[in-house]
Design an enzyme around this catalytic site. Structure first.
Site, PDB file in Angstrom:
ATOM      1  N   ASP A  52      -2.131  50.092  54.217  1.00  0.00           N
ATOM      2  CA  ASP A  52      -2.742  51.306  54.777  1.00  0.00           C
ATOM      3  C   ASP A  52      -3.685  50.943  55.917  1.00  0.00           C
ATOM      4  OD1 ASP A  52      -2.398  53.981  54.264  1.00  0.00           O
ATOM      5  OD2 ASP A  52      -3.653  54.010  52.459  1.00  0.00           O
TER       6      ASP A  52
ATOM      7  N   GLU B 177       1.429  64.494  50.722  1.00  0.00           N
ATOM      8  CA  GLU B 177       0.425  64.556  49.651  1.00  0.00           C
ATOM      9  C   GLU B 177      -0.088  65.979  49.474  1.00  0.00           C
ATOM     10  OE1 GLU B 177      -2.605  61.543  49.831  1.00  0.00           O
ATOM     11  OE2 GLU B 177      -3.793  62.492  48.231  1.00  0.00           O
TER      12      GLU B 177
HETATM   13  O1  KIV Z   1      -4.296  55.173  49.581  1.00  0.00           O
HETATM   14  C1  KIV Z   1      -3.448  55.664  48.798  1.00  0.00           C
HETATM   15  O2  KIV Z   1      -3.392  55.352  47.613  1.00  0.00           O
HETATM   16  C2  KIV Z   1      -2.511  56.633  49.348  1.00  0.00           C
HETATM   17  C3  KIV Z   1      -1.616  57.339  48.387  1.00  0.00           C
HETATM   18  C4  KIV Z   1      -2.358  58.416  47.707  1.00  0.00           C
HETATM   19  C5  KIV Z   1      -0.377  57.838  49.029  1.00  0.00           C
HETATM   20  O3  KIV Z   1      -2.498  56.862  50.521  1.00  0.00           O
END
Ligand code: KIV
Length: 286
Positions: A88, A186
């Site tokens: 991420d 989401e």
């Molecule tokens: O950071 C995370 O866990 C996410 C999920 C909720 C998709 O982005």
């Protein structure tokens, strides 16, 4: 060639659209959780910025930095899991400039990610394009985007009004046209998720988006029952690990205080000869 099963790639995930076999993604943030998710047979491990809340004790995702994410992606990648590792991009790592975004995405890839995820639609197309031009696969994220918590006014279901639902579909189509290989949806109504899923040629991965997606994702600690977080209704708990761990540690505490730990079997004993030599039997030797 090693006998290990082939690692899953972003193109392999994209190719699953329409296969009828739902994709499964689970978050993980360290080696033990990555091993569990891999052994359980998931397709993707998301090293999510949710690490902020579920592991690092923050109230939201906004405090997590690229260095934090590099640290956690590295721990997951060192397990060499079969699932695709998606890192991420945290808040502010792709909001200031395209150069920043590419450099930060590259840092996650160098730490071991096979793809990066970022939040937002049309307004992120330029950075999405720049990251793709650097040959890094990108996963999109629409609907409730937790990095926008202040702008959204809280964690709420998105796309409940007609114009908002249309905007999500338009954003999804724009991201797919740009070349993202998959899309997280989401907290949107299931009808919106279905419209998006039917409108784009890439897999949609839902969380709080109902059944009409090409796959599902949950947060590791949520599905295992770890942590004090009040869970949204879309989380299904498959275990009560926090309660189990508390019980186990509590029994250890009780055993130590009650003189039941360690037992003789859990102890390294010295020989009688040695004990005698040290005078432990009261026969001191010079
Ligand atoms: O950071 C995370 O866990 C996410 C999920 C909720 C998709 O982005």
């Amino acid at each position: 060639m090693s006998g290990a099963p082939a690692r899953i790639t972003a193109p392999a995930v994209a190719a699953r659209k329409g296969s009828g076999e739902p994709l499964v993604m689970v978050t993980a943030y360290d080696a033990p959780s990555a091993r569990v998710v891999d052994a359980a047979g998931a397709d993707m491990i998301l090293v999510g910025d949710s690490v902020a809340m579920v592991v690092l004790g923050y109230d939201d995702t906004l405090s997590v930095t690229v260095d934090d994410m590099v640290h956690h992606v590295g721990a997951v990648a060192r397990v060499r899991p079969r699932p695709l590792v998606v890192g991420d991009l945290p808040w502010m790592s792709y909001h200031v400039s395209r150069d920043d975004a590419v450099r930060n995405a590259a840092a996650l890839v160098r730490a071991g990610a096979g793809a990066v995820k970022l939040e937002g639609g049309a307004k992120r197309l330029e950075v999405v394009q720049a990251i793709l031009d650097a040959e890094i696969p990108v996963m999109g994220h629409l609907g409730l985007t937790p990095q926008s918590v202040h702008a959204l006014g809280g964690y709420r279901v998105q796309g409940k009004r007609l114009d908002a639902a249309r905007a999500i579909v338009d954003d999804a189509m724009a991201l797919a046209d740009a070349g993202v290989f998959a899309l997280v949806l989401e907290c949107v109504p299931d009808g919106v998720a279905r419209m998006v899923t039917d409108s784009v040629p890439i897999p949609t991965i839902g969380i709080g988006a109902g059944r009409h997606t090409d796959g599902q994702v949950l947060v590791y600690h949520d599905l295992l029952g770890m942590g004090p977080r009040r869970l949204p209704k879309f989380v299904r708990r498959y275990a009560t690990l926090e309660a189990d761990a508390t019980d186990a540690v509590g029994r250890f505490v009780g055993d130590v205080r009650g003189g039941r730990f360690p037992s003789s079997d859990e102890t390294y004993h010295m020989t009688d000869e040695m004990a005698e030599g040290l005078g432990l039997y009261g026969v001191a030797t010079p």
